[in-house]
Design an enzyme around this catalytic site. Structure first.
Site, mmCIF file in Angstrom:
data_model
loop_
_atom_site.group_PDB
_atom_site.id
_atom_site.type_symbol
_atom_site.label_atom_id
_atom_site.label_comp_id
_atom_site.label_asym_id
_atom_site.label_seq_id
_atom_site.Cartn_x
_atom_site.Cartn_y
_atom_site.Cartn_z
ATOM 1 N N GLU A 164 0.860 -0.983 0.039
ATOM 2 C CA GLU A 164 -0.200 -0.226 0.276
ATOM 3 C C GLU A 164 1.355 1.061 -0.196
ATOM 4 O OE1 GLU A 164 -3.106 -0.162 3.222
ATOM 5 O OE2 GLU A 164 -4.240 -1.406 2.377
ATOM 6 N N GLU A 371 -5.766 -8.157 0.972
ATOM 7 C CA GLU A 371 -6.231 -7.792 2.599
ATOM 8 C C GLU A 371 -7.917 -7.565 2.047
ATOM 9 O OE1 GLU A 371 -4.604 -4.783 4.527
ATOM 10 O OE2 GLU A 371 -2.749 -5.493 4.469
HETATM 11 C C1 FCB Z 1 -4.994 -1.413 5.975
HETATM 12 C C2 FCB Z 1 -3.136 -2.025 5.803
HETATM 13 C C3 FCB Z 1 -3.592 -2.977 7.079
HETATM 14 C C4 FCB Z 1 -4.689 -2.580 8.360
HETATM 15 C C5 FCB Z 1 -5.714 -1.872 7.000
HETATM 16 C C6 FCB Z 1 -6.797 -2.134 7.774
HETATM 17 O O1 FCB Z 1 -4.744 -0.385 4.867
HETATM 18 O O2 FCB Z 1 -2.524 -2.861 4.767
HETATM 19 O O3 FCB Z 1 -2.257 -2.671 7.224
HETATM 20 O O4 FCB Z 1 -4.301 -1.677 8.999
HETATM 21 O O5 FCB Z 1 -5.555 -1.236 6.247
#
Ligand code: FCB
Length: 466
Positions: A164, A371
């Protein structure tokens, strides 16, 4: 029949700073997050990752829970200063042993490790020399990556370089809410360029190392909807796509910046500055896959409009202004949207649309959803953590992935965030994401939530049983 093939990986994710703790044990050096979170006023109630959920000492218990749940893959990050306390130079063998033992434990339990090399915890020693604004950090990153390939590459096949960029560069260098707390778009763009250089050079080193695996890059996937059909709002949403997607994906998937935006940043701030050979390095080292972290979409309005939209926390959210395109756009609440307690819109269609947009722009690149999850304060009923909203959230997002796969997207794995409740960077422990609850009043004891069993059954049925 579900669209998920036999080899699809059902996983879960975490990151080193958010779970490990052991911030100064066995020779680990400080990271920028250790130093930042120790400064008063930077995080929710001063929470920090000194202990986190003590995964450093309890990883065997945690891996046993993963095995019990049936996880097929586990995405985690390595702490660079645990391996190189000074960022480069002397190797901390105790740190190498920790990750080596973790990897062995995963492999023994038939859980495929997926390593993220950089999930934001830069060695403070490198920050002291300028951090990502200093090109030498990219060189140190490649040495660090080489060590990881050499020591873990015999057992680890799935690698990604960075997590990210939009968050650690955007918040690190534009909003200032993450370390190193700079607020300067020009410096952000140059720091980000060095991240792309580090990534491409680490991909090159990976291929030279002959590790039998694949290497990718992990980005936020966020779709943007114009608030109205007005040309100004549409233009605002297109610019948000330009920044969130094209700027951050093109360099790793096409090996170049989007030309129009590049012309703008160079005219405005004379960045990014390229060193000799950068263009070729980016072009010649396109990565093997892309990891997508999807949580929400944003609704975008041109900044010249008066909005009267109701908001839980704030009507106006991160604006284009913060990202340096002064007065061009802002994120607003969608009048029809459903929002989490942290004001993130729940919008699973955005995941289907986003995957298909990536496919349309970059072709048939393999994808992992690295994620996706719901941050919430989970209800405890009769001692049980009954997190039905999380189950609902994950279910509709799995449906959304399936819809994209039915339209031809090559999605190879799904890693809900997060395996276990962990430290939120700025929000402490109140924002829970995990399948496993951690009792902070009771020695960090682990407890399986309702979603733990739901996902266990889903994996056992290979995605059929939702
Ligand atoms: C993302 C991150 C992760 C976590 C989620 C909720 O931006 O990669 O580390 O904090 O959000």
């Amino acid at each position: 029949m579900s669209a998920f093939p036999q080899h699809f990986l059902w996983g879960a994710a975490t990151a080193a700073y958010q779970v490990e703790g052991g911030h100064d044990v066995d020779g680990k050096g400080p990271s920028i997050w250790d130093v930042f979170a120790h400064q008063p006023g930077t995080t929710y109630q001063g929470t920090n990752g000194d202990v986190a959920v003590d995964h450093y000492h309890r990883f065997r218990e945690d891996v046993a829970l993963m095995a019990e749940q049936g996880l097929q893959s586990y995405r985690f990050s390595l702490s660079w200063p645990r391996l190189f306390p000074q960022g480069r130079g002397e190797i901390n063998e105790a740190g190498v042993k920790f990750y080596s033992d973790l990897i062995d434990c995963l492999v023994e339990n038939n859980i495929e490790p997926m390593i993220t090399l950089y999930h934001w915890d830069l060695p403070q020693a490198l920050q002291d020399e300028g951090g990502w604004e200093n090109r030498a950090t990219a060189e140190a990153f490649v040495d660090y990556a080489r060590l990881c390939y050499a020591r873990f590459g015999d057992r680890v096949k799935l690698w990604s370089t960075f997590n990210e960029t939009v968050v650690f560069i955007g918040h690190g260098y534009i909003t200032g809410s993450h370390p190193p707390s700079v607020r300067d778009p020009a410096r952000a763009i140059q720091a980000c360029h060095h991240v792309f250089v580090a990534h491409a050079a680490a991909v090159k080193a990976f291929r030279a190392s002959q590790v039998a695996g694949t290497i990718g890059f992990v980005n936020v996937l966020q779709t943007h909807t114009p608030l109205t059909h007005s040309p100004a709002d549409k233009q605002a949403a297109a610019l948000a796509d330009g920044i969130w997607t094209h700027w951050l994906y093109d360099p790793v998937l096409k090996g170049e910046y989007p030309a129009e935006l590049l012309a703008k940043t160079q005219a405005l701030w004379n960045v990014p500055q390229f060193a000799t050979g950068d263009e070729a390095l980016l072009k010649e080292n396109i990565c093997d896959f892309i990891g997508l972290n999807y949580y929400k979409r944003e609704t975008v309005a041109a900044n010249d409009r008066q909005t009267h939209l109701q908001a839980n926390h704030s009507g106006e959210r991160n604006s284009g202004h913060e990202f340096g395109f002064k007065d061009l756009f802002k994120f607003v609440r969608n009048p029809t949207g459903v929002y989490t307690d942290w004001d993130w819109e729940i919008y699973p269609q955005g995941l289907t649309e986003g995957i298909l947009q990536i496919k349309a722009r970059y072709g048939d690149i393999p994808l992992y959803i690295t994620e996706n999850g719901l941050g919430a304060k989970d209800p405890v009923i009769d001692g049980e953590v009954v997190d039905d909203p999380r189950i609902d959230y994950l279910k509709i997002h799995i449906d959304a992935i399936e819809a994209a796969m039915q339209q031809g997207a090559d999605v190879r794995g799904y890693y809900p965030w997060s395996f276990i409740d962990l430290l939120s960077w700025l929000n402490g422990y109140q924002k829970q994401y995990g399948f496993v609850y951690v009792d902070h009043q009771n020695g960090l004891a682990r407890k399986r939530k309702k979603s733990f069993f739901w996902y266990q059954a889903l994996i056992a049925s290979r995605g059929e049983k939702r």
